[in-house]
Design a protein around this motif. Structure first.
Motif, mmCIF file in Angstrom:
data_model
loop_
_atom_site.group_PDB
_atom_site.id
_atom_site.type_symbol
_atom_site.label_atom_id
_atom_site.label_comp_id
_atom_site.label_asym_id
_atom_site.label_seq_id
_atom_site.Cartn_x
_atom_site.Cartn_y
_atom_site.Cartn_z
ATOM 1 N N THR A 8 -5.394 1.898 0.659
ATOM 2 C CA THR A 8 -5.516 0.881 -0.102
ATOM 3 C C THR A 8 -4.533 0.698 -0.715
ATOM 4 O OG1 THR A 8 -7.057 2.844 -1.723
ATOM 5 C CG2 THR A 8 -8.623 2.007 0.534
ATOM 6 N N ILE A 16 -7.113 -5.737 -2.108
ATOM 7 C CA ILE A 16 -6.339 -6.263 -0.502
ATOM 8 C C ILE A 16 -7.251 -6.072 0.208
ATOM 9 C CG2 ILE A 16 -4.495 -7.925 0.204
ATOM 10 C CD1 ILE A 16 -5.991 -8.992 -2.590
ATOM 11 N N LEU A 17 -6.167 -4.249 -0.003
ATOM 12 C CA LEU A 17 -6.301 -3.559 1.541
ATOM 13 C C LEU A 17 -7.366 -2.341 1.102
ATOM 14 C CD1 LEU A 17 -2.686 -3.029 2.597
ATOM 15 C CD2 LEU A 17 -4.258 -4.842 3.327
ATOM 16 N N ASN A 18 -8.788 -2.551 1.410
ATOM 17 C CA ASN A 18 -9.565 -1.369 2.319
ATOM 18 C C ASN A 18 -9.841 -0.609 2.870
ATOM 19 O OD1 ASN A 18 -10.243 -3.134 -0.397
ATOM 20 N ND2 ASN A 18 -10.844 -4.693 1.111
ATOM 21 N N GLY A 39 -5.107 -9.887 3.837
ATOM 22 C CA GLY A 39 -4.357 -8.767 3.713
ATOM 23 C C GLY A 39 -2.852 -8.759 4.537
ATOM 24 N N THR A 42 0.187 -8.597 2.233
ATOM 25 C CA THR A 42 0.205 -7.592 1.540
ATOM 26 C C THR A 42 0.485 -5.886 2.017
ATOM 27 O OG1 THR A 42 -1.225 -8.245 -0.050
ATOM 28 C CG2 THR A 42 -1.292 -6.088 0.055
ATOM 29 N N GLY A 222 -8.889 -7.145 4.635
ATOM 30 C CA GLY A 222 -8.562 -5.576 4.159
ATOM 31 C C GLY A 222 -8.865 -4.679 4.888
#
Lengths: 248, 498
Positions: A8, A16-18, A39, A42, A222
């Motif tokens: 994450t 953004i990243l989950n 994402g 990212t 994400g």
């Protein structure tokens, strides 16, 4: 082997990243596809260690090394290469100087001897010839006055010179005409082998006709929502991300 | 910590820990009493055994200086200077006309070693016999005239230069041995009353270099002077005069370091260049005087007047400077383009970090027809540094077809520093062409990241970007000097990773 687990990350406080889970075994090329804002970039910046991209959880290791714990230049020396979506201009810095400085910095980090000007030039000429690039690219300032296509080819030249173990290509196909696309793809394909793996980030299936991936992953909001073989890219092209997401 | 913040902090710390040349040589000094008056001017002149005309010349300068006020138009701030609270003459003892370098105080030679005067010069300085005639293998010979505080103690390569009829010596020696040349040219480019600091210099100058290149002679080596300020509170007032007679060619290098101190030290040099028909003078400076500490305490005040006259047709004067030191730099190497088709050039890199202030630039006076000038100025500001380019291009009514091209680029590191560009253009000639370009940029986060992703450390990345930014200027330096200059830029930005 690149192993990402539950990663994450946030940018300016915004998640953004989950929870990205991803494995890229050595010798394989994987594609990451996804709509704008999902994402993708990212993920590439987090892996490369860009300032402002804050990891909030999870892990990422490359050949057992915790890459999130080390500096960007150390990640580069560990074999990670990022082909930028928007290659950066360095006015007044000659392409040859930049390439040689980078190559020698990495060689030094690995305890190898540095290349002198002649050795470097010989190697550069060899690699440029293989990529059908004119030699005057070496004399020009890094990316200064380069066309979009030239910038992307320059990224591939850097990759060919630095010989990374893991290349992340962030929308390298954007803004390329068919000829340039072919040169870039040939560059990547020439690198393929048991000790090279790549993460190809793209919007479109087109690039994957030239760089045929072992696996395709779909990144939405994400998270990797689906993974499959090369045929998944065709499905996405035909049905769109919304359908894939709904099906996931 | 964000990388850019680290860079800023590190750059700020550079001069605290990074100044390698902060030491003091322990040599007995002979001082004139503190303060400045007519008697001091007479004392200096007498100490140097000068002819009457020169004493009078100095006294006229002193009279002019007394009537002048310190200029305030430059974008620099500093506490008032008490001109009566400084020594105007300090000479190392036991250096009365050394016949050979064996007679030179070993302390001085040690000082040169610490200064990092390149090995070849050290060999020459230490060896004397043979060293001059067989320069180190594969290197261009360099002749050195070292100025230690006020008295020139060592001049090398003299014999070889003499064969060509070239005169390269201290100005004190030139006054004794070539009075007619000194008298003919001294003060003809920078008159005694030219400006406050030039007048002060004219009254109390102690030493400096003198060069004369005869007609048609191409000087076979780079001429080099290392200036160094040593004694506490000793103002340095060098006077340099270079004359290139018709068809001659000379390249002159000036390099400077000074030891670390708490008190501010005043430095007001004057450099005069004269180029006759078809003559070329290339004057290169790499200056890294103590810039003061991180709070801006201490450091050198550098108020210099440098000017060259292109008197002859097709003559050329080229100034190249790399300025990384001094707390305050006030310096405008200029060209008076009198001869038809004469050429003036000014290439400059100025770095300011911490609380350094630089107000520097050039003046190009186009007087003769078809005269051309090129100005390339690169200012780099970091920390709280303030960097001002101030330039004047004046084209007279008779300078038909004159051309000027000016390019001023500023690079900012961090957001506490400043860059300013103040170009003046005065054109009285319809057929003249004047171009001016200016840019301001930052070392961007994406540039640093790009370099680091390729394996460079942040320090290497900053060095590479700064060197790229300065490339047009650095390539104008003589080869060996360019390498030193690049290192100096690197040193100035050393420790830029927190």
């Amino acid at each position: 082997m690149l192993r990402i687990e539950g990663l994450t990350a946030e940018v300016e406080g915004k998640p953004i990243l989950n929870g990205v889970d991803l494995e890229v075994p050595s010798g394989e090329v994987h594609a990451i596809m996804g709509p704008n804002g999902s994402g993708k970039s990212t993920l590439s910046y987090v892996l490369a260690g860009r300032e402002g991209y804050v990891v909030t959880g999870g892990s990422a290791t490359f050949n057992g090394v915790d890459i999130l714990a080390i500096e960007p230049e150390e990640r580069a020396a560990a074999g990670l290469f990022l082909a930028f979506q928007y290659p950066v201009e360095l006015p007044g810095v000659g392409n040859a100087t930049f390439l040689r400085t980078a190559l020698n910095a990495q060689r030094r980090a690995k305890g190898e001897s540095e290349l002198d000007a002649m050795q470097f030039l010989k190697l550069a000429r060899e690699r440029m010839k293989a990529l059908s690039m004119p030699e005057d690219m070496l004399k020009r300032g890094v990316n200064v006055g380069f066309s979009g296509g030239e910038k992307k080819r320059n990224e591939i030249l850097q990759m060919a010179m630095l010989k990374p173990a893991l290349a992340i290509l962030d929308e390298t196909d954007s803004g390329l005409d068919i000829d340039a696309l072919k040169i870039v793809s040939d560059g990547v394909n020439a690198m393929r082998g048991p000790d090279f793996s790549a993460l190809v980030i793209t919007h479109y299936q087109r690039l994957l006709d030239y760089i045929v991936p072992d696996r395709v992953h779909v990144l939405i909001s994400g998270r990797i929502v689906r993974s499959g073989g090369p045929e998944l890219a065709q499905e996405l092209e035909a049905q769109g991300y919304a359908a894939v997401q709904a099906a996931a | 910590m964000p990388a850019v913040t680290e860079t800023i902090e590190a750059v700020q710390s550079v001069t605290e820990s990074g100044y390698k040349w902060g030491f003091e040589t322990d040599i007995e000094m002979e001082f004139a009493p503190k303060g400045l008056n007519e008697d001091i001017v007479r004392f200096i002149s007498a100490k140097k055994n000068e002819p009457e005309w020169l004493l009078e010349w100095r006294l006229r300068a002193f009279a002019a200086w007394k009537a002048m006020e310190e200029p305030t138009w430059a974008a620099v701030k500093y506490p008032p200077i008490d001109y009566q609270d400084a020594y105007y003459y300090a000479a190392p003892k036991h250096t009365k006309g050394p016949k050979s370098l064996d007679e030179v105080d070993p302390e001085l030679l040690k000082t040169y070693a610490k200064l990092g005067i390149p090995l070849r010069e050290q060999e020459i300085l230490a060896g004397v016999e043979g060293a001059g005639s067989t320069p180190a293998e594969g290197r261009m010979p360099v002749a050195v005239d070292a100025v230690f505080d006020s008295v020139s103690v060592a001049t090398t390569f003299k014999d070889r230069l003499e064969k060509e009829g070239i005169i390269f010596c201290s100005i004190s020696e030139a006054v004794q041995k070539h009075p007619e040349l000194v008298r003919k040219y001294l003060g003809t480019v920078v008159p005694q009353g030219d400006n406050f600091f030039a007048a002060l210099n004219s009254a109390v100058f102690t030493d400096g270099s003198f060069v004369y290149i005869p007609k048609g002679v191409r000087c076979p080596m780079e001429l080099s002077t290392y200036f160094r300020i040593n004694a506490k509170s000793t103002g340095q007032f060098e006077r340099t005069l270079i004359i290139a007679d018709a068809g001659s060619h000379v390249s002159y290098l000036e390099g400077c370091t000074a030891p670390m101190r708490d008190e501010n030290q005043l430095h007001a040099a004057v450099v005069e260049l004269v180029a006759m028909d078809d003559a070329t003078i290339k004057y290169s400076t790499v200056q890294n005087w103590y810039p003061g500490d991180a709070e801006g305490k201490g450091g050198i005040y550098n108020f210099v007047t440098k000017r060259g006259a292109c008197r002859g047709a097709r003559s050329k004067i080229s100034w190249t400077q790399v300025e990384t030191g001094s707390a305050i730099t006030w310096k405008y190497p200029s060209c008076i383009l009198q001869g038809a088709d004469s050429v003036g050039e000014f290439y400059s890199v100025a770095i300011t970090n911490n609380y350094q202030q630089a107000d520097t630039g050039t003046k190009m006076f186009h007087i003769g027809p078809r005269t051309t000038s090129t100005i390339v100025s690169k200012g780099i500001s970091a920390g709280h540094g303030q960097n001002t380019y101030r330039g004047l291009v004046r084209i007279g009514a008779k300078a038909t077809g004159a051309r000027n091209f000016t390019q001023c680029d500023s690079l900012l590191i961090g957001d506490l520093c400043g860059a300013h560009t103040v170009p003046y253009i005065e054109n009285r000639c319809m057929s003249a062409k004047v171009e001016h370009e200016a840019t301001t940029s930052r070392i961007a986060e994406d540039q640093l990241f790009y370099c680091r992703q390729r394996g460079l450390t942040e320090e290497e990345a900053v060095g590479l970007i700064v060197n790229g930014f300065c490339r047009e200027v650095l390539k104008e330096l003589p080869m060996e000097f360019a390498v030193e200059a690049q290192k100096l830029l690197q040193i100035s930005l050393e420790g830029s990773v927190g």
